[in-house]
Design a protein around this motif. Sequence first.
Motif, mmCIF file in Angstrom:
data_model
loop_
_atom_site.group_PDB
_atom_site.id
_atom_site.type_symbol
_atom_site.label_atom_id
_atom_site.label_comp_id
_atom_site.label_asym_id
_atom_site.label_seq_id
_atom_site.Cartn_x
_atom_site.Cartn_y
_atom_site.Cartn_z
ATOM 1 N N GLY A 76 0.805 -1.206 0.000
ATOM 2 C CA GLY A 76 0.000 0.000 0.000
ATOM 3 C C GLY A 76 0.841 1.261 0.000
ATOM 4 N N CYS A 77 0.146 2.378 0.126
ATOM 5 C CA CYS A 77 0.810 3.670 0.105
ATOM 6 C C CYS A 77 -0.091 4.684 0.809
ATOM 7 C CB CYS A 77 1.079 4.110 -1.341
ATOM 8 S SG CYS A 77 1.917 5.707 -1.469
ATOM 9 N N PRO A 78 0.459 5.509 1.676
ATOM 10 C CA PRO A 78 -0.361 6.496 2.378
ATOM 11 C C PRO A 78 -0.653 7.745 1.557
ATOM 12 C CG PRO A 78 1.901 6.636 3.154
ATOM 13 C CD PRO A 78 1.849 5.485 2.183
ATOM 14 N N HIS A 79 -0.130 7.826 0.336
ATOM 15 C CA HIS A 79 -0.262 9.032 -0.468
ATOM 16 C C HIS A 79 -1.371 8.885 -1.516
ATOM 17 C CE1 HIS A 79 3.357 10.529 1.484
ATOM 18 N NE2 HIS A 79 3.898 9.345 1.264
ATOM 19 N N LEU A 80 -1.743 9.977 -2.155
ATOM 20 C CA LEU A 80 -2.928 10.017 -3.010
ATOM 21 C C LEU A 80 -2.616 10.402 -4.457
ATOM 22 C CD1 LEU A 80 -5.310 11.832 -0.489
ATOM 23 C CD2 LEU A 80 -5.463 9.432 -1.188
ATOM 24 N N CYS A 81 -1.477 10.002 -4.981
ATOM 25 C CA CYS A 81 -1.123 10.351 -6.359
ATOM 26 C C CYS A 81 -2.196 9.843 -7.322
ATOM 27 C CB CYS A 81 0.225 9.748 -6.723
ATOM 28 S SG CYS A 81 1.560 10.199 -5.589
ATOM 29 N N THR A 82 -2.605 10.688 -8.262
ATOM 30 C CA THR A 82 -3.763 10.370 -9.103
ATOM 31 C C THR A 82 -3.503 9.252 -10.095
ATOM 32 O OG1 THR A 82 -3.156 12.020 -10.769
ATOM 33 C CG2 THR A 82 -4.561 12.750 -8.946
ATOM 34 N N TYR A 83 -2.248 9.021 -10.484
ATOM 35 C CA TYR A 83 -1.942 8.044 -11.523
ATOM 36 C C TYR A 83 -1.687 6.653 -10.952
ATOM 37 C CZ TYR A 83 2.548 9.386 -9.647
ATOM 38 O OH TYR A 83 3.564 9.680 -8.769
ATOM 39 N N CYS A 84 -1.726 6.487 -9.637
ATOM 40 C CA CYS A 84 -1.323 5.242 -8.976
ATOM 41 C C CYS A 84 -2.515 4.590 -8.297
ATOM 42 C CB CYS A 84 -0.215 5.542 -7.961
ATOM 43 S SG CYS A 84 0.341 4.095 -7.041
ATOM 44 N N GLY A 85 -2.559 3.245 -8.342
ATOM 45 C CA GLY A 85 -3.661 2.519 -7.721
ATOM 46 C C GLY A 85 -3.277 1.770 -6.459
ATOM 47 N N GLN A 86 -2.074 2.017 -5.934
ATOM 48 C CA GLN A 86 -1.611 1.287 -4.761
ATOM 49 C C GLN A 86 -2.554 1.445 -3.569
ATOM 50 O OE1 GLN A 86 1.268 -0.623 -3.858
ATOM 51 N NE2 GLN A 86 1.553 -0.894 -6.047
ATOM 52 N N ARG A 87 -2.972 2.667 -3.337
ATOM 53 C CA ARG A 87 -3.812 2.932 -2.159
ATOM 54 C C ARG A 87 -5.141 2.193 -2.274
ATOM 55 N NH1 ARG A 87 -3.811 7.278 1.672
ATOM 56 N NH2 ARG A 87 -5.827 7.566 2.657
ATOM 57 N N GLY A 88 -5.700 2.165 -3.489
ATOM 58 C CA GLY A 88 -6.980 1.512 -3.666
ATOM 59 C C GLY A 88 -6.906 0.003 -3.576
ATOM 60 N N PHE A 89 -5.898 -0.592 -4.218
ATOM 61 C CA PHE A 89 -5.833 -2.048 -4.258
ATOM 62 C C PHE A 89 -5.454 -2.622 -2.896
ATOM 63 C CE2 PHE A 89 -3.839 -6.159 -5.093
ATOM 64 C CZ PHE A 89 -4.801 -6.757 -5.907
ATOM 65 N N TRP A 90 -4.441 -2.042 -2.254
ATOM 66 C CA TRP A 90 -3.963 -2.590 -0.984
ATOM 67 C C TRP A 90 -4.687 -1.997 0.224
ATOM 68 C CZ3 TRP A 90 -1.630 -6.786 -2.038
ATOM 69 C CH2 TRP A 90 -0.753 -6.903 -3.118
ATOM 70 N N THR A 91 -5.475 -0.949 -0.002
ATOM 71 C CA THR A 91 -6.341 -0.346 1.021
ATOM 72 C C THR A 91 -5.574 0.428 2.093
ATOM 73 O OG1 THR A 91 -7.893 -2.163 0.719
ATOM 74 C CG2 THR A 91 -8.251 -0.740 2.610
ATOM 75 N N LYS A 92 -4.608 -0.196 2.726
ATOM 76 C CA LYS A 92 -3.930 0.432 3.856
ATOM 77 C C LYS A 92 -2.453 0.064 3.826
ATOM 78 C CE LYS A 92 -3.909 0.429 8.947
ATOM 79 N NZ LYS A 92 -4.502 -0.182 10.158
ATOM 80 N N TRP A 93 -1.592 1.035 4.192
ATOM 81 C CA TRP A 93 -0.160 0.737 4.274
ATOM 82 C C TRP A 93 0.115 -0.145 5.475
ATOM 83 C CZ3 TRP A 93 4.176 1.296 7.348
ATOM 84 C CH2 TRP A 93 5.409 1.105 6.704
ATOM 85 N N ARG A 94 0.807 -1.267 5.226
ATOM 86 C CA ARG A 94 1.176 -2.210 6.281
ATOM 87 C C ARG A 94 2.601 -2.674 6.022
ATOM 88 N NH1 ARG A 94 -2.858 -5.997 3.812
ATOM 89 N NH2 ARG A 94 -2.826 -4.341 2.257
ATOM 90 N N HIS A 95 3.276 -3.156 7.045
ATOM 91 C CA HIS A 95 4.635 -3.639 6.841
ATOM 92 C C HIS A 95 4.856 -4.946 7.578
ATOM 93 C CE1 HIS A 95 6.161 -2.615 10.900
ATOM 94 N NE2 HIS A 95 5.394 -1.545 10.820
ATOM 95 N N ARG A 96 5.846 -5.689 7.106
ATOM 96 C CA ARG A 96 6.220 -6.925 7.761
ATOM 97 C C ARG A 96 7.045 -6.638 9.016
ATOM 98 N NH1 ARG A 96 8.499 -11.596 4.017
ATOM 99 N NH2 ARG A 96 8.654 -12.419 6.147
ATOM 100 N N ASP A 97 7.213 -7.656 9.834
ATOM 101 C CA ASP A 97 8.091 -7.523 10.994
ATOM 102 C C ASP A 97 9.508 -7.283 10.493
ATOM 103 O OD1 ASP A 97 10.138 -9.187 12.849
ATOM 104 O OD2 ASP A 97 8.581 -8.235 14.077
ATOM 105 N N PRO A 98 10.132 -6.164 10.858
ATOM 106 C CA PRO A 98 11.447 -5.824 10.295
ATOM 107 C C PRO A 98 12.516 -6.886 10.533
ATOM 108 C CG PRO A 98 10.487 -3.916 11.404
ATOM 109 C CD PRO A 98 9.630 -5.083 11.740
ATOM 110 N N VAL A 99 12.549 -7.445 11.733
ATOM 111 C CA VAL A 99 13.576 -8.441 12.062
ATOM 112 C C VAL A 99 13.319 -9.739 11.293
ATOM 113 C CG1 VAL A 99 14.598 -9.819 13.914
ATOM 114 C CG2 VAL A 99 14.003 -7.410 14.317
ATOM 115 N N ALA A 100 12.051 -10.165 11.226
ATOM 116 C CA ALA A 100 11.717 -11.393 10.505
ATOM 117 C C ALA A 100 11.999 -11.239 9.010
ATOM 118 C CB ALA A 100 10.256 -11.755 10.739
ATOM 119 N N PHE A 101 11.747 -10.047 8.487
ATOM 120 C CA PHE A 101 11.996 -9.802 7.068
ATOM 121 C C PHE A 101 13.495 -9.892 6.764
ATOM 122 C CE2 PHE A 101 12.236 -6.817 3.354
ATOM 123 C CZ PHE A 101 11.510 -7.609 2.474
#
Length: 511
Positions: free
Chosen positions: A212-237
């Motif tokens: 996802g992405c917390p931003h609202l750029c008009t040409y990008c669909g990341q926010r819509g498809f993934w709905t919310k920005w989330r991240h993996r556990d940094p150490v596990a990653f």
Amino acid sequence: MRNPTSQPSPALRIVLLNSPHRAIGSRVPGELLPPLGLLMVGGPLIDAGHQVRLINADIAPMTIPQILAGIGRDLPDVLLIGHSGSTSAHPVVLEISAAVRAKWPDITIVYGGVHPTYHWQSILREAPQIDIIVRGEGEVTAPALMAALAARKPLIGVPGLAFRWAGEPFATKPAPMLTELDQARIGWELIDFARHSYWGGKRAVVMQFSRGCPHLCTYCGQRGFWTKWRHRDPVAFAREIARLHREKGVELVNLADENPTSSRVAWKAFLEAMIAEKVPVHIIGSTRADDIVRDADLLPLYKKAGCLRFLLGIEATDEATLTTLRKGGTTTKDRQAIQLLRAHGMIGLCTFAVGFEEETDADYWRLLRNLLSYDPDQVISLFATPHRWTPFHRQSAHRRIIQRDLRLWDYKHQVLETPRVPAWRVFLWVKLIEAVLQARPKALWRAYLQPDPVLRQSQRWYTRMGRRVWLREFRDFFLFPSRPGPTVAEFSGEEQLPEQALARHPRIAAE
């Protein structure tokens, strides 16, 4: 819709198919990264007890007869097709699925990805060979779907699907968002790591730290498809990257995230964990110039953790266009981010987009001058493309399509008319800008003479690949000439913004 009726066991035989893709980014480098999306679905399916195998038809690429032979070696109950290229891969998905249906009428064909998520109604109306569409994220939906198919239960109770009901396209309620990304295991056992490389022969994989992405750029669909920005556990990653290096020889990780650095705290924790793992893995990816400037004090950690190159979506070099695109950045920060990356021994790849409605020849000339002042290490041109899952689709509804072949909707071919500049001149401007930027003395020195061997090899590989891309685009310009066509609204049909595609619809089941 076809349900398998001869399967007595709850375990299904499933083939995941990564369809071949003619896009320049897939064909020109001569190297191919693994299909992360299918691997992320494959892991949960394997863990659910199903017999899963992957056919990566994008390697080589495979012909349809070869794909059919691969499927037929151990005939599956379910064929699940997906591709990260989405729209530009859609035409070949239709060809393959039609061939499969003609040869094996009883196989259940499932289609997933961004394009089918937002075009499920038209696909189900126009492609009778497609049985089921997975809408949105697949890690939770796919196992639930397979369990229902194996048990011969109605699909109406499985969220995140679309299929035909009484002969009409029908969708169940949206699937729940995968809140804990580490819960869905990536099915690395489905690939042969030796067949996947990038960056000049380095054994490589694609991974996601965040979605996802917390931003609202008009040409990008990341926010819509993934709905919310989330991240993996940094150490596990970091631990997973280190394991892939030690056990599989992975040398390079290409982050599929749009904005892995959105959380300074989480990103810093990942960098520190990577440093602690002490593995010589290079990390490349995309981020925002704002985040690089924000993290000026952390850039030594970036470098020590293995970060080698970041793609910065500059998109435009004038403040007015950035405001229109709702980019949220500034030209000052864009320029500063490139300088900061270089100062800390990393590469800044600058993308710029053209094809917006009000552009003139003077705008392209100004774009060239401004990009020269940015002094990026590498540069990529993109053409604005009105995908249905972006707000840009609505803004472009009245504009005319000049390229109807969906195989070319890959951001590297002009598909929209620019009213004030003919298509041939837009193309020449873009090629001129790329040539000037990549052939200027500073760029040549960085590619061939700079003392750092890692940066020199990276720049040299990119220069060679860029030269091949440049020539391929000239070839495609003549092979696929632009022609005036319908408007975006006429070509793409009913407007559908991201939030509308995943929300309830008159033909979507009530909760």
